[in-house]
Design a protein around this motif. Structure first.
Motif, PDB file in Angstrom:
ATOM      1  N   VAL A 106       0.838  -1.207   0.000  1.00  0.00           N
ATOM      2  CA  VAL A 106       0.000   0.000   0.000  1.00  0.00           C
ATOM      3  C   VAL A 106       0.875   1.259   0.000  1.00  0.00           C
ATOM      4  O   VAL A 106       1.840   1.343   0.744  1.00  0.00           O
ATOM      5  N   LYS A 107       0.501   2.208  -0.847  1.00  0.00           N
ATOM      6  CA  LYS A 107       1.179   3.504  -0.859  1.00  0.00           C
ATOM      7  C   LYS A 107       0.208   4.556  -0.335  1.00  0.00           C
ATOM      8  O   LYS A 107      -0.928   4.650  -0.793  1.00  0.00           O
ATOM      9  N   GLN A 108       0.678   5.308   0.636  1.00  0.00           N
ATOM     10  CA  GLN A 108      -0.121   6.333   1.292  1.00  0.00           C
ATOM     11  C   GLN A 108       0.469   7.692   0.934  1.00  0.00           C
ATOM     12  O   GLN A 108       1.692   7.857   0.935  1.00  0.00           O
ATOM     13  N   GLU A 109      -0.371   8.668   0.633  1.00  0.00           N
ATOM     14  CA  GLU A 109       0.102  10.025   0.410  1.00  0.00           C
ATOM     15  C   GLU A 109      -0.151  10.827   1.682  1.00  0.00           C
ATOM     16  O   GLU A 109      -1.268  10.875   2.189  1.00  0.00           O
ATOM     17  N   VAL A 110       0.919  11.443   2.181  1.00  0.00           N
ATOM     18  CA  VAL A 110       0.828  12.256   3.390  1.00  0.00           C
ATOM     19  C   VAL A 110       1.323  13.650   3.046  1.00  0.00           C
ATOM     20  O   VAL A 110       2.431  13.823   2.529  1.00  0.00           O
ATOM     21  N   GLY A 111       0.492  14.658   3.313  1.00  0.00           N
ATOM     22  CA  GLY A 111       0.849  16.049   3.075  1.00  0.00           C
ATOM     23  C   GLY A 111       1.110  16.756   4.397  1.00  0.00           C
ATOM     24  O   GLY A 111       0.325  16.630   5.334  1.00  0.00           O
ATOM     25  N   VAL A 112       2.223  17.485   4.466  1.00  0.00           N
ATOM     26  CA  VAL A 112       2.612  18.206   5.675  1.00  0.00           C
ATOM     27  C   VAL A 112       2.792  19.681   5.320  1.00  0.00           C
ATOM     28  O   VAL A 112       3.544  20.018   4.403  1.00  0.00           O
ATOM     29  N   ASP A 113       2.096  20.562   6.039  1.00  0.00           N
ATOM     30  CA  ASP A 113       2.213  21.995   5.796  1.00  0.00           C
ATOM     31  C   ASP A 113       3.651  22.441   6.082  1.00  0.00           C
ATOM     32  O   ASP A 113       4.206  22.149   7.139  1.00  0.00           O
ATOM     33  N   ALA A 114       4.235  23.155   5.141  1.00  0.00           N
ATOM     34  CA  ALA A 114       5.640  23.575   5.253  1.00  0.00           C
ATOM     35  C   ALA A 114       5.826  24.778   6.167  1.00  0.00           C
ATOM     36  O   ALA A 114       6.961  25.157   6.449  1.00  0.00           O
ATOM     37  N   GLN A 115       4.742  25.364   6.656  1.00  0.00           N
ATOM     38  CA  GLN A 115       4.864  26.514   7.552  1.00  0.00           C
ATOM     39  C   GLN A 115       4.654  26.146   9.018  1.00  0.00           C
ATOM     40  O   GLN A 115       5.327  26.666   9.886  1.00  0.00           O
ATOM     41  N   ASP A 116       3.701  25.219   9.282  1.00  0.00           N
ATOM     42  CA  ASP A 116       3.422  24.909  10.688  1.00  0.00           C
ATOM     43  C   ASP A 116       3.503  23.416  11.022  1.00  0.00           C
ATOM     44  O   ASP A 116       3.311  23.029  12.166  1.00  0.00           O
TER      45      ASP A 116
ATOM     46  N   ALA B  13       1.520  20.982  10.181  1.00  0.00           N
ATOM     47  CA  ALA B  13       0.237  20.278  10.300  1.00  0.00           C
ATOM     48  C   ALA B  13       0.116  19.218   9.203  1.00  0.00           C
ATOM     49  O   ALA B  13       0.529  19.445   8.066  1.00  0.00           O
ATOM     50  N   VAL B  14      -0.466  18.074   9.550  1.00  0.00           N
ATOM     51  CA  VAL B  14      -0.742  17.041   8.554  1.00  0.00           C
ATOM     52  C   VAL B  14      -2.013  17.461   7.818  1.00  0.00           C
ATOM     53  O   VAL B  14      -3.075  17.598   8.423  1.00  0.00           O
ATOM     54  N   LEU B  15      -1.884  17.698   6.522  1.00  0.00           N
ATOM     55  CA  LEU B  15      -3.000  18.180   5.722  1.00  0.00           C
ATOM     56  C   LEU B  15      -3.692  17.067   4.948  1.00  0.00           C
ATOM     57  O   LEU B  15      -4.828  17.240   4.500  1.00  0.00           O
ATOM     58  N   GLU B  16      -3.002  15.963   4.775  1.00  0.00           N
ATOM     59  CA  GLU B  16      -3.540  14.870   3.968  1.00  0.00           C
ATOM     60  C   GLU B  16      -2.905  13.570   4.455  1.00  0.00           C
ATOM     61  O   GLU B  16      -1.726  13.524   4.772  1.00  0.00           O
ATOM     62  N   ASP B  17      -3.705  12.524   4.487  1.00  0.00           N
ATOM     63  CA  ASP B  17      -3.225  11.198   4.856  1.00  0.00           C
ATOM     64  C   ASP B  17      -4.198  10.208   4.249  1.00  0.00           C
ATOM     65  O   ASP B  17      -5.197   9.841   4.867  1.00  0.00           O
ATOM     66  N   LYS B  18      -3.941   9.807   3.007  1.00  0.00           N
ATOM     67  CA  LYS B  18      -4.882   8.934   2.301  1.00  0.00           C
ATOM     68  C   LYS B  18      -4.123   7.972   1.399  1.00  0.00           C
ATOM     69  O   LYS B  18      -2.974   8.223   1.011  1.00  0.00           O
ATOM     70  N   VAL B  19      -4.789   6.886   1.062  1.00  0.00           N
ATOM     71  CA  VAL B  19      -4.207   5.924   0.144  1.00  0.00           C
ATOM     72  C   VAL B  19      -4.040   6.615  -1.198  1.00  0.00           C
ATOM     73  O   VAL B  19      -4.939   7.320  -1.679  1.00  0.00           O
ATOM     74  N   GLU B  20      -2.841   6.432  -1.791  1.00  0.00           N
ATOM     75  CA  GLU B  20      -2.581   7.052  -3.092  1.00  0.00           C
ATOM     76  C   GLU B  20      -3.453   6.397  -4.141  1.00  0.00           C
ATOM     77  O   GLU B  20      -3.542   5.169  -4.217  1.00  0.00           O
ATOM     78  N   GLY B  21      -4.081   7.236  -4.943  1.00  0.00           N
ATOM     79  CA  GLY B  21      -4.978   6.731  -5.993  1.00  0.00           C
ATOM     80  C   GLY B  21      -4.219   6.183  -7.184  1.00  0.00           C
ATOM     81  O   GLY B  21      -2.990   6.167  -7.227  1.00  0.00           O
ATOM     82  N   SER B  22      -4.958   5.731  -8.181  1.00  0.00           N
ATOM     83  CA  SER B  22      -4.344   5.150  -9.377  1.00  0.00           C
ATOM     84  C   SER B  22      -3.664   6.190 -10.241  1.00  0.00           C
ATOM     85  O   SER B  22      -2.856   5.869 -11.089  1.00  0.00           O
ATOM     86  N   ASN B  23      -4.000   7.472 -10.044  1.00  0.00           N
ATOM     87  CA  ASN B  23      -3.371   8.571 -10.788  1.00  0.00           C
ATOM     88  C   ASN B  23      -2.657   9.491  -9.823  1.00  0.00           C
ATOM     89  O   ASN B  23      -3.141  10.569  -9.517  1.00  0.00           O
ATOM     90  N   PRO B  24      -1.475   9.089  -9.314  1.00  0.00           N
ATOM     91  CA  PRO B  24      -0.781   9.930  -8.342  1.00  0.00           C
ATOM     92  C   PRO B  24      -0.363  11.261  -8.940  1.00  0.00           C
ATOM     93  O   PRO B  24      -0.156  11.371 -10.145  1.00  0.00           O
ATOM     94  N   ASP B  25      -0.241  12.284  -8.070  1.00  0.00           N
ATOM     95  CA  ASP B  25       0.170  13.624  -8.521  1.00  0.00           C
ATOM     96  C   ASP B  25       1.543  13.554  -9.151  1.00  0.00           C
ATOM     97  O   ASP B  25       2.442  12.987  -8.697  1.00  0.00           O
TER      98      ASP B  25
END
Length: 104
Positions: free
Chosen positions: A80-90, A92-104
């Motif tokens: 499983v691949k999970q996409e986790v987004g972390v705000d670069a200023q504070d 904060a975890v902004l995203e934590d979800k399974v990566e879809g079939s069309n990753p960014d």
């Protein structure tokens, strides 16, 4: 030069090489790093606390949400691949979800 001094210099050289190899790890979006309050090492730590595993991709990008500047990590746990987004200023975890079939 005494034995203690040689050990000290040798240890310093090994530590320096280790630090250089860790710092040399490239990520896409480094041109935005000067605008981030949270460094890449701290953002990695935050992402791995949110979703333990192995980071297989990372980038710093301008994206809607939070401060508008975020680190995006793809973390693999087993198959499983999970996409986790972390705000670069504070941090904060902004995203934590399974990566879809069309990753960014």
């Amino acid at each position: 030069m005494g034995a203690d001094m040689r050990i000290f210099l040798g240890t310093g050289l090994v530590c320096g090489l280790l630090i250089a190899s860790l710092g040399a790890h490239a990520f896409s979006g480094q041109q935005f790093a000067k605008d981030a309050k949270v460094g890449i090492a701290q953002a990695r730590s935050i992402a791995l606390r949110a979703h333990p595993g192995e980071i297989v991709d990372e980038e710093l990008e301008k994206e809607v949400g939070g401060s508008g500047l975020r680190y995006s990590f793809v973390i693999r746990t087993g198959q499983v691949k999970q996409e986790v987004g972390v705000d670069a200023q504070d941090g904060a975890v902004l995203e934590d979800k399974v990566e879809g079939s069309n990753p960014d």
